[in-house]
Motif scaffolding. Sequence first.
Motif, PDB file in Angstrom:
ATOM      1  N   PRO A 128      20.943   8.021  -2.407  1.00 56.77           N
ATOM      2  CA  PRO A 128      20.842   9.302  -3.093  1.00 56.77           C
ATOM      3  C   PRO A 128      21.333  10.483  -2.266  1.00 56.77           C
ATOM      4  CG  PRO A 128      18.694   8.653  -2.273  1.00 56.77           C
ATOM      5  CD  PRO A 128      19.664   7.601  -1.821  1.00 56.77           C
ATOM      6  N   ARG A 159      22.186  16.399   0.850  1.00 54.65           N
ATOM      7  CA  ARG A 159      22.584  16.240  -0.560  1.00 54.65           C
ATOM      8  C   ARG A 159      23.620  17.289  -0.916  1.00 54.65           C
ATOM      9  NH1 ARG A 159      18.621  13.314  -3.735  1.00 54.65           N
ATOM     10  NH2 ARG A 159      19.358  14.323  -5.613  1.00 54.65           N
ATOM     11  N   ILE A 185      22.876  20.761   0.999  1.00 54.78           N
ATOM     12  CA  ILE A 185      21.471  21.054   1.254  1.00 54.78           C
ATOM     13  C   ILE A 185      20.910  19.961   2.139  1.00 54.78           C
ATOM     14  CG2 ILE A 185      19.185  21.210   0.182  1.00 54.78           C
ATOM     15  CD1 ILE A 185      20.932  23.593  -0.362  1.00 54.78           C
ATOM     16  N   ALA A 208      25.332  19.764  -3.621  1.00 55.34           N
ATOM     17  CA  ALA A 208      25.131  20.435  -4.904  1.00 55.34           C
ATOM     18  C   ALA A 208      26.403  20.259  -5.733  1.00 55.34           C
ATOM     19  CB  ALA A 208      24.822  21.905  -4.679  1.00 55.34           C
ATOM     20  N   PRO A 209      26.267  20.391  -7.049  1.00 53.18           N
ATOM     21  CA  PRO A 209      27.432  20.224  -7.923  1.00 53.18           C
ATOM     22  C   PRO A 209      28.616  21.092  -7.475  1.00 53.18           C
ATOM     23  CG  PRO A 209      25.449  20.507  -9.238  1.00 53.18           C
ATOM     24  CD  PRO A 209      25.061  20.692  -7.805  1.00 53.18           C
ATOM     25  N   ASP A 210      28.326  22.293  -6.953  1.00 57.03           N
ATOM     26  CA  ASP A 210      29.408  23.201  -6.569  1.00 57.03           C
ATOM     27  C   ASP A 210      29.945  22.907  -5.169  1.00 57.03           C
ATOM     28  OD1 ASP A 210      27.333  23.969  -5.020  1.00 57.03           O
ATOM     29  OD2 ASP A 210      27.504  26.110  -5.413  1.00 57.03           O
ATOM     30  N   GLY A 220      17.824  27.329   1.949  1.00 61.58           N
ATOM     31  CA  GLY A 220      18.391  27.975   0.778  1.00 61.58           C
ATOM     32  C   GLY A 220      18.750  29.434   1.002  1.00 61.58           C
ATOM     33  N   GLU A 227      28.214  22.847  -2.354  1.00 60.17           N
ATOM     34  CA  GLU A 227      27.338  23.321  -1.299  1.00 60.17           C
ATOM     35  C   GLU A 227      26.463  22.167  -0.803  1.00 60.17           C
ATOM     36  OE1 GLU A 227      24.723  27.384  -0.834  1.00 60.17           O
ATOM     37  OE2 GLU A 227      25.750  27.005  -2.707  1.00 60.17           O
ATOM     38  N   ALA A 233      18.159  17.703   3.262  1.00 58.12           N
ATOM     39  CA  ALA A 233      16.892  17.234   2.702  1.00 58.12           C
ATOM     40  C   ALA A 233      15.857  17.011   3.801  1.00 58.12           C
ATOM     41  CB  ALA A 233      17.105  15.938   1.913  1.00 58.12           C
TER      42      ALA A 233
END
Lengths: 231, 231
Positions: free
Chosen positions: B92, B61, B69, B63-65, B187, B67, B71
Amino acid sequence: MLDVSLIADLPPFDGIERKALGTLLSHAKSRHYEKSSAVFNQGDPANSFFLLLDGHIRVVRMAPDGEQIIARYISSGELFGIAQALGRDTYPANAIAAVDCIALAWPSSLWQETVEKYPSFASNTYKTVGSRLQEAQDRIVEMATERVEQRVANAIWKLANQTGIKTDEGLLIDLPISRQDISEMTGTTLHTVSRLLSAWEQNGLVKSGRQKITVTSGHRLKLLADGNRDR
Amino acid sequence: MLDVSLIADLPPFDGIERKALGTLLSHAKSRHYEKSSAVFNQGDPANSFFLLLDGHIRVVRMAPDGEQIIARYISSGELFGIAQALGRDTYPANAIAAVDCIALAWPSSLWQETVEKYPSFASNTYKTVGSRLQEAQDRIVEMATERVEQRVANAIWKLANQTGIKTDEGLLIDLPISRQDISEMTGTTLHTVSRLLSAWEQNGLVKSGRQKITVTSGHRLKLLADGNRDR
DNA sequence: CGAAGCCTTGATGCGCCTCAACGTACGTGG
DNA sequence: CCACGTACGTTGAGGCGCATCAAGGCTTCG
């Protein structure tokens, strides 16, 4: 006797004829839970599933070390405790009444039958599960990439939008919520939350008191949540 | 032509007669994805759902910035891209082939029909979704309560158990995995992961090289994951 | 009126990110 | 096949964000 109008307009029951709703209701038991009491606990056999008619329910998971994490708040009109939809036979979390609550409870044995008989109920509830999974994933991304300040701002912003009621000062979160609660929603400490709220109050973003938060500038709070460091 | 034995023994299809599996297979297209290529991307219209026959898929997924992640990793025999089960019409997350992969693809239009025709398929897949929700919640609790060292230990331990193959040195994680990948699962940063792995290698917990990790003492790694600070 | 629960604010320090520089393996094309 | 470019990995120095520890004030309720 329970009246069909209680549930007729709720999303989960969208698309079911009133007569069928009547039969469904005839199997439900209405129950009252007083503030701070448990509707069910993590690990309990999932004997019932629930619909919240009035109040707010806090869904809490325990960490191995005993710390608590708030998974979500349930608002009235929502189903909860639907372990069957997850293929589970025990509840995966505690459900605590945040205020005095009224809920309908059906025996779990009815789940299968209901899902099969009413396809719209099935698709609605699976959509609910899907969006909860989505939310959970979003929260993981958030925890992994955002600073505490953003997460707290976001949590409060979401709560205000989910449960907020308009007052002359702004959006008041309509349930008693402590600094500790917020910290358990965001993975931080009550101290940090307290400091943040104090700072925000000084800057006119919120007004807060004992177990009470009013958002006075949702706009600026949202900016914070999205990562704009203030000024 | 695809052979029924390809899928007959896989959990999702448990309880479906072989004849039905044949018809099901007749609608599937087998596809090859080479390493690092995308099976689908976040936001794409969910036109197909998939079964991984061979390889490993990384679900990512954004991130808005910007980055990333991670899942989860999908192993062979698992369904993925089942947006329909979540009531979604777009995917998604991104799905990237971690190695060369072979997957079966069905058109999404078949989902509804399949779920209705084979109750065991329905309950199996909803159980899958349920356990993914469970996993996601667990990960939130982990991110909120555990230190980086524990989370990294846990991620590696789980990967080793999910995909590990026995070698004379220990359990080798059977897919190319970089420090960066681990950091996107937990993270943290690739630097911290690198330091941890170096330290663990010195203590004889793991052996690692370029995109390769072998767990030499699963026991002690698990202890770390559970919060015992070493020595 | 006392006790318990909630909130605030300061001081201190550590865990981990950030920035920086360099070493090393891989694969690709001349 | 070697040389180069690129991706991956390591390690150090420095500092910031936030947890932790500590102490005290304010409400609410029995």
